[in-house]
Write a protein that holds these residues in place. Sequence first.
Motif, PDB file in Angstrom:
ATOM      1  N   LYS A 172      28.090 -36.030  23.128  1.00 36.92           N
ATOM      2  CA  LYS A 172      29.301 -36.756  23.506  1.00 36.92           C
ATOM      3  C   LYS A 172      29.128 -38.246  23.315  1.00 36.92           C
ATOM      4  O   LYS A 172      29.792 -39.038  23.981  1.00 36.92           O
ATOM      5  CB  LYS A 172      29.664 -36.429  24.960  1.00 36.92           C
ATOM      6  CG  LYS A 172      30.269 -35.056  25.119  1.00 36.92           C
ATOM      7  CD  LYS A 172      30.986 -34.941  26.429  1.00 36.92           C
ATOM      8  CE  LYS A 172      32.178 -34.020  26.320  1.00 36.92           C
ATOM      9  NZ  LYS A 172      33.001 -34.049  27.538  1.00 36.92           N
ATOM     10  N   LYS A 173      28.245 -38.624  22.416  1.00 35.40           N
ATOM     11  CA  LYS A 173      28.046 -40.050  22.166  1.00 35.40           C
ATOM     12  C   LYS A 173      29.385 -40.707  21.860  1.00 35.40           C
ATOM     13  O   LYS A 173      30.183 -40.211  21.072  1.00 35.40           O
ATOM     14  CB  LYS A 173      27.100 -40.233  20.980  1.00 35.40           C
ATOM     15  CG  LYS A 173      26.667 -41.662  20.790  1.00 35.40           C
ATOM     16  CD  LYS A 173      25.665 -41.772  19.663  1.00 35.40           C
ATOM     17  CE  LYS A 173      25.215 -43.190  19.464  1.00 35.40           C
ATOM     18  NZ  LYS A 173      24.458 -43.741  20.579  1.00 35.40           N
ATOM     19  N   VAL A 174      29.583 -41.875  22.480  1.00 37.81           N
ATOM     20  CA  VAL A 174      30.883 -42.528  22.368  1.00 37.81           C
ATOM     21  C   VAL A 174      30.921 -43.442  21.147  1.00 37.81           C
ATOM     22  O   VAL A 174      29.997 -44.211  20.922  1.00 37.81           O
ATOM     23  CB  VAL A 174      31.173 -43.334  23.651  1.00 37.81           C
ATOM     24  CG1 VAL A 174      32.302 -44.320  23.415  1.00 37.81           C
ATOM     25  CG2 VAL A 174      31.501 -42.390  24.781  1.00 37.81           C
TER      26      VAL A 174
ATOM     27  N   ARG B 188      25.807 -48.825  28.215  1.00 37.62           N
ATOM     28  CA  ARG B 188      24.939 -49.411  27.202  1.00 37.62           C
ATOM     29  C   ARG B 188      23.644 -49.808  27.905  1.00 37.62           C
ATOM     30  O   ARG B 188      23.647 -50.103  29.094  1.00 37.62           O
ATOM     31  CB  ARG B 188      25.578 -50.664  26.613  1.00 37.62           C
ATOM     32  CG  ARG B 188      26.775 -50.409  25.721  1.00 37.62           C
ATOM     33  CD  ARG B 188      27.229 -51.714  25.135  1.00 37.62           C
ATOM     34  NE  ARG B 188      28.476 -51.613  24.405  1.00 37.62           N
ATOM     35  CZ  ARG B 188      28.545 -51.333  23.100  1.00 37.62           C
ATOM     36  NH1 ARG B 188      27.457 -51.091  22.418  1.00 37.62           N
ATOM     37  NH2 ARG B 188      29.719 -51.285  22.493  1.00 37.62           N
TER      38      ARG B 188
ATOM     39  N   LYS C 201      23.922 -48.294  19.614  1.00 31.12           N
ATOM     40  CA  LYS C 201      25.336 -48.041  19.885  1.00 31.12           C
ATOM     41  C   LYS C 201      26.182 -49.079  19.163  1.00 31.12           C
ATOM     42  O   LYS C 201      25.778 -50.229  18.998  1.00 31.12           O
ATOM     43  CB  LYS C 201      25.656 -48.053  21.380  1.00 31.12           C
ATOM     44  CG  LYS C 201      24.992 -46.932  22.148  1.00 31.12           C
ATOM     45  CD  LYS C 201      25.613 -46.775  23.523  1.00 31.12           C
ATOM     46  CE  LYS C 201      25.178 -45.509  24.201  1.00 31.12           C
ATOM     47  NZ  LYS C 201      23.905 -45.628  24.906  1.00 31.12           N
TER      48      LYS C 201
ATOM     49  N   TYR D 166      36.144 -42.232  22.141  1.00 34.55           N
ATOM     50  CA  TYR D 166      36.165 -40.779  22.083  1.00 34.55           C
ATOM     51  C   TYR D 166      34.764 -40.258  21.801  1.00 34.55           C
ATOM     52  O   TYR D 166      33.958 -40.919  21.151  1.00 34.55           O
ATOM     53  CB  TYR D 166      37.152 -40.315  21.017  1.00 34.55           C
ATOM     54  CG  TYR D 166      38.567 -40.520  21.454  1.00 34.55           C
ATOM     55  CD1 TYR D 166      39.152 -39.635  22.360  1.00 34.55           C
ATOM     56  CD2 TYR D 166      39.294 -41.613  21.012  1.00 34.55           C
ATOM     57  CE1 TYR D 166      40.450 -39.833  22.797  1.00 34.55           C
ATOM     58  CE2 TYR D 166      40.590 -41.813  21.437  1.00 34.55           C
ATOM     59  CZ  TYR D 166      41.162 -40.918  22.341  1.00 34.55           C
ATOM     60  OH  TYR D 166      42.424 -41.115  22.777  1.00 34.55           O
ATOM     61  N   PRO D 167      34.467 -39.067  22.295  1.00 38.62           N
ATOM     62  CA  PRO D 167      33.127 -38.513  22.107  1.00 38.62           C
ATOM     63  C   PRO D 167      32.876 -38.094  20.656  1.00 38.62           C
ATOM     64  O   PRO D 167      33.808 -37.727  19.943  1.00 38.62           O
ATOM     65  CB  PRO D 167      33.107 -37.308  23.034  1.00 38.62           C
ATOM     66  CG  PRO D 167      34.531 -36.939  23.217  1.00 38.62           C
ATOM     67  CD  PRO D 167      35.323 -38.195  23.110  1.00 38.62           C
TER      68      PRO D 167
ATOM     69  N   SER E 100      40.316 -33.938  23.825  1.00 37.22           N
ATOM     70  CA  SER E 100      39.242 -34.753  24.402  1.00 37.22           C
ATOM     71  C   SER E 100      39.812 -36.052  24.936  1.00 37.22           C
ATOM     72  O   SER E 100      40.705 -36.638  24.338  1.00 37.22           O
ATOM     73  CB  SER E 100      38.205 -35.094  23.336  1.00 37.22           C
ATOM     74  OG  SER E 100      37.797 -33.948  22.665  1.00 37.22           O
ATOM     75  N   LYS E 101      39.273 -36.484  26.064  1.00 33.94           N
ATOM     76  CA  LYS E 101      39.692 -37.768  26.626  1.00 33.94           C
ATOM     77  C   LYS E 101      38.674 -38.830  26.256  1.00 33.94           C
ATOM     78  O   LYS E 101      37.493 -38.530  26.100  1.00 33.94           O
ATOM     79  CB  LYS E 101      39.785 -37.665  28.144  1.00 33.94           C
ATOM     80  CG  LYS E 101      40.864 -36.734  28.634  1.00 33.94           C
ATOM     81  CD  LYS E 101      40.860 -36.688  30.148  1.00 33.94           C
ATOM     82  CE  LYS E 101      41.957 -35.797  30.701  1.00 33.94           C
ATOM     83  NZ  LYS E 101      41.859 -34.376  30.256  1.00 33.94           N
ATOM     84  N   PRO E 102      39.143 -40.066  26.140  1.00 34.35           N
ATOM     85  CA  PRO E 102      38.174 -41.137  25.931  1.00 34.35           C
ATOM     86  C   PRO E 102      37.258 -41.242  27.143  1.00 34.35           C
ATOM     87  O   PRO E 102      37.711 -41.041  28.280  1.00 34.35           O
ATOM     88  CB  PRO E 102      39.019 -42.398  25.774  1.00 34.35           C
ATOM     89  CG  PRO E 102      40.422 -42.012  25.985  1.00 34.35           C
ATOM     90  CD  PRO E 102      40.526 -40.537  26.197  1.00 34.35           C
ATOM     91  N   ILE E 103      36.002 -41.499  26.895  1.00 32.16           N
ATOM     92  CA  ILE E 103      35.051 -41.566  28.013  1.00 32.16           C
ATOM     93  C   ILE E 103      34.270 -42.871  27.952  1.00 32.16           C
ATOM     94  O   ILE E 103      34.311 -43.589  26.953  1.00 32.16           O
ATOM     95  CB  ILE E 103      34.064 -40.377  27.969  1.00 32.16           C
ATOM     96  CG1 ILE E 103      33.452 -40.258  26.575  1.00 32.16           C
ATOM     97  CG2 ILE E 103      34.727 -39.108  28.404  1.00 32.16           C
ATOM     98  CD1 ILE E 103      32.404 -39.177  26.467  1.00 32.16           C
TER      99      ILE E 103
ATOM    100  N   GLN F  55      30.519 -44.690  28.398  1.00 27.84           N
ATOM    101  CA  GLN F  55      29.070 -44.504  28.484  1.00 27.84           C
ATOM    102  C   GLN F  55      28.409 -45.836  28.721  1.00 27.84           C
ATOM    103  O   GLN F  55      28.929 -46.871  28.315  1.00 27.84           O
ATOM    104  CB  GLN F  55      28.544 -43.889  27.181  1.00 27.84           C
ATOM    105  CG  GLN F  55      28.582 -42.384  27.204  1.00 27.84           C
ATOM    106  CD  GLN F  55      28.122 -41.777  25.887  1.00 27.84           C
ATOM    107  OE1 GLN F  55      27.821 -42.492  24.943  1.00 27.84           O
ATOM    108  NE2 GLN F  55      28.079 -40.463  25.852  1.00 27.84           N
TER     109      GLN F  55
END
Lengths: 551, 368
Positions: free
Chosen positions: A32-34, B137, A237, A254-255, B130-133, B135
């Motif tokens: 699920k890396k963004v 850094r 990233k 998004y993933p 899918s929803k934006p998520i 993460q």
Amino acid sequence: MSDASAPKAVSGPLNFLDERLGSTNFFQRNVKKVFPDHWSFMLGEIALYSFIILLLTGTFLTLWFHPSMEEVVYNGSYTKLKGVQMSDAYSSALHISFDVRGGLLMRQIHHWAAVLFMASILAHMLRVFFTGAYRKPRELNWLIGINMFILGMLEGLFGYSLPDDLLSGTGLRITQGVTESIPLVGTYIYMFLFGGEFPTGDNGDLIPRLYSLHILLIPGVILGLVTAHMMIMWHQKHTAMPSKNQSNEQVYGYPFYPVFMAKTGAYFLFTFGVVALLGAFAQINPIWLFGPYDPGAISSGSQPDWYMGVLEGALRLMPGQGTEWVIAGHTISMNVLIPALVPLGIVFGGAMAWPFIEQWITGDKRRHDINDRPRNAPVRTSIGIAAVTFYGLLWLAGANDVLADKFHVSLFGTTWFFRFAIFIGPVIAYIITKRICLGLQRKDAAIAGHGVEAGIIVMAPDGGFSEKHEPAREEELIKILSKENARPEAPATDANGIPAPSQKGPMGHLRSRLQRAMTFDDIPVEEHGEEHGHDDDHAVGSGSGPKQLGH
Amino acid sequence: MSDNKHTAGSPEPREDGGTGRVVGTPSPAKGESLLAKDGEGAKPPAGPATELDEKSAKNAERVVAAFFVLAFAASVGFIAYYIGWSGRNGGMHGVVRARESNLWLGGTLALAMLAMAFGVTIWVRRLMTSKPIIQERHEMASPADTRAAFEADFLEGAEDSGITKRPLLRRTLLLAAAPLGLAPLVLLRDLGPLPEKRLRSTFWGEAVKKAKAEGKQGVRLVVDGTNAPLKVSDFNSPGGMITVLPEGIEEAPEAANEIAKAVTILINVPAEQFKPVKGRENWHVNGVVAYSKICTHVGCPAALYEQTTHHILCPCHQSTFDATDGAKVVFGPAHRPLPQLPLGVEDGYLIATDDFPEPIGPSFWERG
């Protein structure tokens, strides 16, 4: 998702791998890396996909191409060259075009993909430069990228030299002339590269050598650099454009699976589809029209592929008078050396050094994951546009004969125009760009400080009219306020008169002068309450900027 | 419309954020789109939808499927064309068939990829949920204690290996490695011959020497392409220009290399405009003069001749030489004139009486 387990076809191989490699750890971390979204982030993807297309089509072409300078008599199906003496390389390139089904298509796709590969790298590099995406920690990827572009130039030159047609032979002849001009070792490099004298050397080694460089060595190095580039990007990233939820601490988007994966897959198909379209409908490098290489022949309007145009333009502009010196019995050919080395040296050397120069001047050693808006780094943006102007003018000068012909102007006139333009153009471009950047900063300062003109005229009780201002949208404000205002420089000396370490000595003075030059006209963009009204001074920089905000 | 930022009767906001305006009124301020609008945020963001409306999803699915079917048809078309129409037995044979096959194969290939690409794009934008998520850094730098631990391990390793304590070991290792690194360079020596005097002479010199040994005055000029020797009377119209080579060059070993150096242009300059270079007064034949065709800039053939100005122009970088004046440079990046070939007449044929007096082509270090 629900607690349903994955189908056996999926879990079987995954478990097999995991038990041996522990790979699920990696998959779990990255599934699920963004990936943050912005249209300009796709420019690099075009380059990547063009490279893959180049590998695929190139491999196809090697199955029929003969890298040989052996003289043969053509006996293929292109009737106009039947019975003509030519090299085996040229003959086999004709064979691919006319007698191998899909061969012409693959040749054209290969050439179009090469053109697109270089163009998309350049566009991607400009995006990275103007948004400051090369800043710490991404300097390494910036350097890798520039080196890929330079390798791409060589790869392209060697590639279009392989068919040994008249045009490519002319390119090699120029390569020979430029090689010869290198002081001290020029003739040795020439002899060692060509295996003797131009064009066939003692044993016809040139084409086989270019072939092994073109299909093995250089693509191998590029493939390695692409891999490193991608892994570093993945690890660090991706940078994000300034917007809500994006910061140095987090990334929003998004993933990878399933959204980014599907999008980027579609993007590969788009890229391939477009070059296939070009390969089908837009003729490129019709070698059969040029004829086999003949050292005594040339066609007018000879043009290299676009990415070599800069060198071509530089060679054309350099005046020949007074630029070749004979010193102690040795000839130094500045009329060839300067155009061959200096312009690209300035552009690529400057680009490679820039991240470090900028860090040194600004003293900014922090990590940056959020891109700059180009207007918020006016000096960087202006230098970039000046470089683009310089490169662009040289590139245009590489086609000065075509320009003179199409626009019915004097050929020498175009040369004279470009001789001056390459010096004046970048300066004008710098000044205009800087003004535009500062103007946009002022506009941002006004929006952040006063809000947006609402288009509503309010009549005050005393009869005066004024326009109402509304606060800007939140998204817009976040974007505008992403600007880092220039901080007042630390005093050169502390209270006891001891100079700060970074200001000492001539280099320290230079550094602080450059820093002042970079920031003195910065327009601070700050958020103010609406009630702040039309207090014009607060948003104006300390420098020489006009004292009005333009409304 | 409850939007109170607009006066009554003002047009609906357009998609792009601007408003239509009455002719004659000033256009809305550029910043208009920056204004917050009521109801903002209720609109789903562009990109993968988070909430699917089943009816429109069904529609989207059908559109995507249509694109995929189109891609399927195009790929099948590609294969069918290849097998059925593109020609048999390993080839298309000829320009017409090649062009036709290129259009069909390329067209179907492009259609297949683009249709699939459109299908997937619509799928992502309309059907994926899918929803934006967000993460985190992370700082790239390793924690300080990791660095310290590594430094300690590194130093310990160096200490344990003895390389810091035993300089003899260290220095002889470097000594051993240095020539080994040079060995591959030595191997490259046979890439080519040494330049020696190769660049200083052309086949003209060799041919003249041979002709003189046979009791002649020089070597005949032959026309490039036909190899026919050239009579003075054949080349008597002023303004003419042709490319010539020394007779017998086709039979020389490495003929291509010799031609690449010996190729020469012969120009008929009107005698009254011709200004022979000092010391070369007898190098021309009634204004017929020969110069090396290899440009002194970077070696392209200087192949364009303008009759009215008597300029020789190299089409690569536009170095321009004056044919009437010893091919002196009049414009462009070349520094030196094109070398001149001394001409003569023997039995009515044009001959060269010697080699070029200087190395032809681009400058090089040893040229002097």
